[in-house]
Motif scaffolding. Structure first.
Motif, PDB file in Angstrom:
ATOM      1  N   SER A 173       0.746  -1.002   0.090  1.00  0.00           N
ATOM      2  CA  SER A 173       0.059  -0.136  -0.062  1.00  0.00           C
ATOM      3  C   SER A 173       0.860   1.308   0.024  1.00  0.00           C
ATOM      4  O   SER A 173       1.941   1.143   0.544  1.00  0.00           O
ATOM      5  CB  SER A 173      -0.953  -0.014   1.166  1.00  0.00           C
ATOM      6  N   SER A 174       0.411   2.259  -0.711  1.00  0.00           N
ATOM      7  CA  SER A 174       1.025   3.473  -0.764  1.00  0.00           C
ATOM      8  C   SER A 174       0.625   4.595  -0.034  1.00  0.00           C
ATOM      9  O   SER A 174      -0.872   4.772  -0.223  1.00  0.00           O
ATOM     10  CB  SER A 174       1.283   3.987  -2.133  1.00  0.00           C
ATOM     11  N   SER A 175       1.281   5.267   0.896  1.00  0.00           N
ATOM     12  CA  SER A 175       0.756   6.502   1.607  1.00  0.00           C
ATOM     13  C   SER A 175       0.183   7.502   0.765  1.00  0.00           C
ATOM     14  O   SER A 175      -0.418   8.537   1.132  1.00  0.00           O
ATOM     15  CB  SER A 175       1.452   6.805   2.751  1.00  0.00           C
ATOM     16  N   LYS A 176       0.853   7.569  -0.370  1.00  0.00           N
ATOM     17  CA  LYS A 176       0.609   8.711  -1.419  1.00  0.00           C
ATOM     18  C   LYS A 176      -0.114   8.207  -2.782  1.00  0.00           C
ATOM     19  O   LYS A 176      -1.015   7.608  -2.400  1.00  0.00           O
ATOM     20  CB  LYS A 176       2.045   9.185  -1.781  1.00  0.00           C
ATOM     21  N   MET A 177       0.526   8.600  -3.895  1.00  0.00           N
ATOM     22  CA  MET A 177      -0.158   8.280  -5.115  1.00  0.00           C
ATOM     23  C   MET A 177       0.255   7.009  -5.545  1.00  0.00           C
ATOM     24  O   MET A 177       1.338   6.494  -5.290  1.00  0.00           O
ATOM     25  CB  MET A 177       0.204   9.160  -6.244  1.00  0.00           C
ATOM     26  N   GLY A 178      -0.590   6.044  -5.903  1.00  0.00           N
ATOM     27  CA  GLY A 178      -0.207   4.429  -6.355  1.00  0.00           C
ATOM     28  C   GLY A 178      -1.298   4.190  -7.358  1.00  0.00           C
ATOM     29  O   GLY A 178      -2.099   4.972  -8.171  1.00  0.00           O
ATOM     30  N   LEU A 179      -1.321   2.920  -7.773  1.00  0.00           N
ATOM     31  CA  LEU A 179      -2.274   2.363  -8.894  1.00  0.00           C
ATOM     32  C   LEU A 179      -3.265   2.135  -8.367  1.00  0.00           C
ATOM     33  O   LEU A 179      -3.680   1.541  -7.010  1.00  0.00           O
ATOM     34  CB  LEU A 179      -1.570   1.133  -9.672  1.00  0.00           C
ATOM     35  N   SER A 180      -4.455   1.899  -9.236  1.00  0.00           N
ATOM     36  CA  SER A 180      -5.782   1.612  -8.819  1.00  0.00           C
ATOM     37  C   SER A 180      -5.876   0.335  -8.301  1.00  0.00           C
ATOM     38  O   SER A 180      -5.373  -0.659  -8.730  1.00  0.00           O
ATOM     39  CB  SER A 180      -6.712   1.764  -9.915  1.00  0.00           C
ATOM     40  N   TRP A 181      -6.573  -0.053  -7.067  1.00  0.00           N
ATOM     41  CA  TRP A 181      -6.718  -1.408  -6.570  1.00  0.00           C
ATOM     42  C   TRP A 181      -7.558  -2.471  -7.394  1.00  0.00           C
ATOM     43  O   TRP A 181      -7.166  -3.515  -7.375  1.00  0.00           O
ATOM     44  CB  TRP A 181      -7.392  -1.179  -5.180  1.00  0.00           C
ATOM     45  N   HIS A 182      -8.103  -1.819  -8.206  1.00  0.00           N
ATOM     46  CA  HIS A 182      -9.067  -2.995  -9.190  1.00  0.00           C
ATOM     47  C   HIS A 182      -8.110  -3.211 -10.208  1.00  0.00           C
ATOM     48  O   HIS A 182      -8.346  -4.331 -10.812  1.00  0.00           O
ATOM     49  CB  HIS A 182     -10.288  -2.104  -9.636  1.00  0.00           C
ATOM     50  N   LEU A 183      -7.128  -2.906 -10.312  1.00  0.00           N
ATOM     51  CA  LEU A 183      -5.951  -3.540 -11.306  1.00  0.00           C
ATOM     52  C   LEU A 183      -5.156  -4.759 -10.823  1.00  0.00           C
ATOM     53  O   LEU A 183      -4.680  -5.690 -11.624  1.00  0.00           O
ATOM     54  CB  LEU A 183      -4.784  -2.530 -11.845  1.00  0.00           C
ATOM     55  N   LEU A 184      -5.336  -4.886  -9.181  1.00  0.00           N
ATOM     56  CA  LEU A 184      -5.032  -6.321  -8.785  1.00  0.00           C
ATOM     57  C   LEU A 184      -5.556  -7.414  -9.257  1.00  0.00           C
ATOM     58  O   LEU A 184      -6.907  -7.484  -9.700  1.00  0.00           O
ATOM     59  CB  LEU A 184      -4.967  -6.262  -7.195  1.00  0.00           C
ATOM     60  N   SER A 185      -4.825  -8.440  -9.586  1.00  0.00           N
ATOM     61  CA  SER A 185      -5.387  -9.749 -10.115  1.00  0.00           C
ATOM     62  C   SER A 185      -5.897  -9.569 -11.541  1.00  0.00           C
ATOM     63  O   SER A 185      -6.459 -10.904 -12.117  1.00  0.00           O
ATOM     64  CB  SER A 185      -6.618 -10.217  -9.298  1.00  0.00           C
ATOM     65  N   GLN A 186      -5.720  -8.366 -12.081  1.00  0.00           N
ATOM     66  CA  GLN A 186      -6.050  -8.477 -13.545  1.00  0.00           C
ATOM     67  C   GLN A 186      -4.713  -8.678 -14.171  1.00  0.00           C
ATOM     68  O   GLN A 186      -3.734  -8.534 -13.900  1.00  0.00           O
ATOM     69  CB  GLN A 186      -6.601  -6.992 -13.898  1.00  0.00           C
TER      70      GLN A 186
END
Length: 451
Positions: free
Chosen positions: A359-372
Motif C-alpha cells: 500500500s502507498s501512503s501517497k499516489m499509487g495504482l488503482s486497487w481494481h488492477l490487482l489480479s487483472q
C-alpha cells in the motif's frame, strides 16, 4: 633417527635465516603439516626430516600432472615410502590447461593443495636456495616489480592457505649431501634437464656461466629477495591505505585515485587487478586499464577484461564486475512481451529484482488492477513516458541515465501496461509510477525488496 634429528637441528639453527623460527608457537605445537612431495631429492629429504620431527602430525600429497608417462609410477613410489612409515599419502591427478606449461602446471598443483589441505594443516614445500635465486632471476627477466623480486617467502600467509618453506636457505649441494648420507630414495624427473623449459634452462645453461664469474652469486641473489620482501611489506602498508581510500566495495573512485602520484596509481591498480589471484598482472595490463578505461571519455563504453573480472568505466567510477554481471544481457533470458498478475503481499520475481505489492501512503495504482492481467514488455529504445511527479513526457533513456542505472543492467528495464496505457516502469532501482488514469491516492505500488 636421533643423529638425523641432531644434524637437522644443527644445520637448521646455523643456516636458516633469522626469523624463520620466530613463527607463532602454535605453528609447531598445535598445527599439522601437509608435505608436498614430488618424489624428487628435495621433497624426499623434507618428508624424511618431518617424519623424524613430527611423526604423528604429517600427511603427504603427491600431485600427478599427467605430463610424464611415469608420473603415476612416481606417485606409487612416494605412496610406498609413506606406507612403510604409516604416513597418510594422498595422490591427486590434475589436468594441466593449455598455455604456458610451467605456469599452468603450477596453477593446477596449488589448486590441488587447496582442495586437499585441512583446516588445522600448514602446507610444507621443499623449495631451497637455488630455487629462490632462480625465481628472482626469472621474474626479473619477465619484467616483474618488487613483488616478483621478493620471490618466495619462508612463511607465506595466504587467504586460504599457509605455506612453510623450511629449506629455503639451504643450498642444493647440502641437500644432495644429506640425501646421500641418509641413503634416501628419490626420483629424477627428465624435464629438469629439458632446456625448453625456462627454469631448466636457467639451471643447466645460465647458472654455470654466472657461478663461474660470481661464485657467491646464489647466496647474494637469495639475500636480495630478503631485501625485496622488506620493500614489499612497506609497499603493502601504503597500498592498504590507498585501496581503503579509493576502492569501496567493487568500485574505484577516480577523483580520489587522481590525487595519488603516478607511481602510487600504478601500484594500487596492480594490486586491485590482482584481487585474490596468486600473481600480479603484467605491467602492460595495468597500462591498458589506465589508457583504455580510466582515461577514456566519460561517456565512452570502456571495459577491460583481466581474469576473472571485467573493469568497466561508468561516470567517475571504475567497477570490478564478474563476467555474469557484466555480460548479464548475454545470459539473461527475457521475453519481449508477456503478461502478469499482481496480488497484495505476494512477491514476484522479475529480471530487475524481487518485487512485492504494498500500500502507498501517497499516489499509487488503482486497487481494481490487482489480479487483472497486465502486460509487461521489455524496453526497446525511443519510448517516452510521463512519470508521476514530472512535467510532460520524458524519453525513458534520459530518465535511466539520470537514475545512473548501469549500462550493463539497462536491458532489465521493463514497462508495465494495462491495454495501451503505461502504468509504470520496473528498473533495478525500483518501480517508477507513470502518470495515468489508473493513478489514485493511497493506491498500491510494486516495491523492490531484493535485487
Amino acid at each position: 633417527m636421533r643423529s638425523t634429528l641432531s644434524t637437522f637441528n644443527e644445520v637448521w639453527q646455523r643456516e636458516s635465516r633469522a626469523g624463520i623460527l620466530a613463527v607463532e608457537e602454535s605453528v609447531f605445537t598445535q598445527k599439522h603439516f601437509l608435505i608436498g612431495c614430488s618424489g624428487g631429492m628435495d621433497s624426499m629429504l623434507l618428508l624424511h626430516l618431518f617424519y623424524c620431527l613430527f611423526p604423528h602430525r604429517i600427511r603427504v600429497i603427491y600431485v600427478d600432472h599427467q605430463l610424464q608417462s611415469q608420473s603415476a609410477l612416481w606417485g606409487e613410489q612416494v605412496n610406498e615410502y609413506c606406507t612403510q612409515r604409516d604416513i597418510e599419502c594422498v595422490c591427486v591427478r590434475v589436468t594441466v590447461q593449455q598455455g604456458n606449461l610451467e605456469a599452468e602446471a603450477r596453477h593446477a598443483r596449488y589448486e590441488a593443495f587447496q582442495q586437499c589441505i585441512q583446516a588445522n594443516e600448514i602446507l610444507v614445500l621443499a623449495h631451497h636456495e637455488q630455487d629462490q635465486a632462480e625465481t628472482l632471476l626469472l621474474n626479473l627477466f619477465s619484467g616483474a616489480g618488487v613483488s616478483g623480486l621478493a620471490a618466495m617467502k619462508p612463511i607465506d600467509w595466504r587467504q586460504n592457505l599457509t605455506i612453510w618453506r623450511p629449506l629455503l636457505d639451504l643450498s642444493r649441494e647440502k641437500i644432495s649431501q644429506w640425501v646421500k648420507t641418509l641413503n634416501l630414495p628419490y626420483i629424477n624427473d627428465p624435464t629438469n634437464l629439458n632446456v625448453y623449459y625456462d627454469r631448466a634452462w636457467a639451471r643447466s645453461v645460465l647458472w654455470p656461466v654466472l657461478v663461474s664469474r660470481f661464485p657467491q652469486m646464489q647466496s647474494a641473489v637469495s639475500r636480495t629477495t630478503v631485501l625485496m620482501q622488506d620493500a614489499e611489506d612497506i609497499l603493502s602498508d601504503i597500498l592498504a591505505i590507498d585501496l581503503q581510500a579509493c576502492v569501496i566495495a567493487n568500485r574505484l573512485d577516480l577523483k580520489k585515485y587522481q590525487l595519488l602520484s603516478a607511481a602510487r596509481q600504478r601500484q594500487m591498480l596492480s594490486s586491485w587487478l590482482k584481487s585474490d589471484q596468486l600473481y600480479r598482472p603484467s605491467y602492460a595490463l595495468v597500462q591498458r586499464l589506465q589508457q583504455e578505461v580510466i582515461q577514456a571519455r566519460i561517456d565512452a563504453k570502456a571495459a577491460l577484461f583481466c581474469k576473472p573480472f571485467w573493469y568497466v568505466r561508468f561516470g567517475q567510477y571504475v567497477y570490478q564486475l564478474s563476467s555474469s554481471e557484466y555480460l548479464a544481457k548475454k545470459y539473461d533470458r527475457i521475453e519481449m512481451k508477456t503478461t502478469m498478475q499482481c496480488a497484495k503481499n505476494v512477491p514476484f520475481q522479475l529480471i530487475s529484482g524481487m518485487f512485492e505489492v504494498q500500500s502507498s501512503s501517497k499516489m499509487g495504482l488503482s486497487w481494481h488492477l490487482l489480479s487483472q492481467e497486465l502486460v509487461l514488455h521489455q524496453r526497446v529504445g525511443g519510448e517516452k513516458i510521463h512519470l508521476y511527479g514530472r512535467v510532460g513526457h520524458w524519453p525513458l533513456k534520459k530518465a535511466i541515465q539520470q537514475a545512473e542505472i548501469f549500462p550493463w543492467l539497462r536491458h532489465r528495464v521493463q514497462i508495465l501496461q494495462s491495454d495501451d496505457v503505461i502504468l509504470g516502469v520496473f528498473t533495478p532501482h525500483g518501480f517508477w509510477l507513470a502518470n495515468s488514469k489508473f493513478c489514485e491516492p493511497n493506491g498500491w505500488l510494486p516495491v523492490l525488496v531484493q535485487q
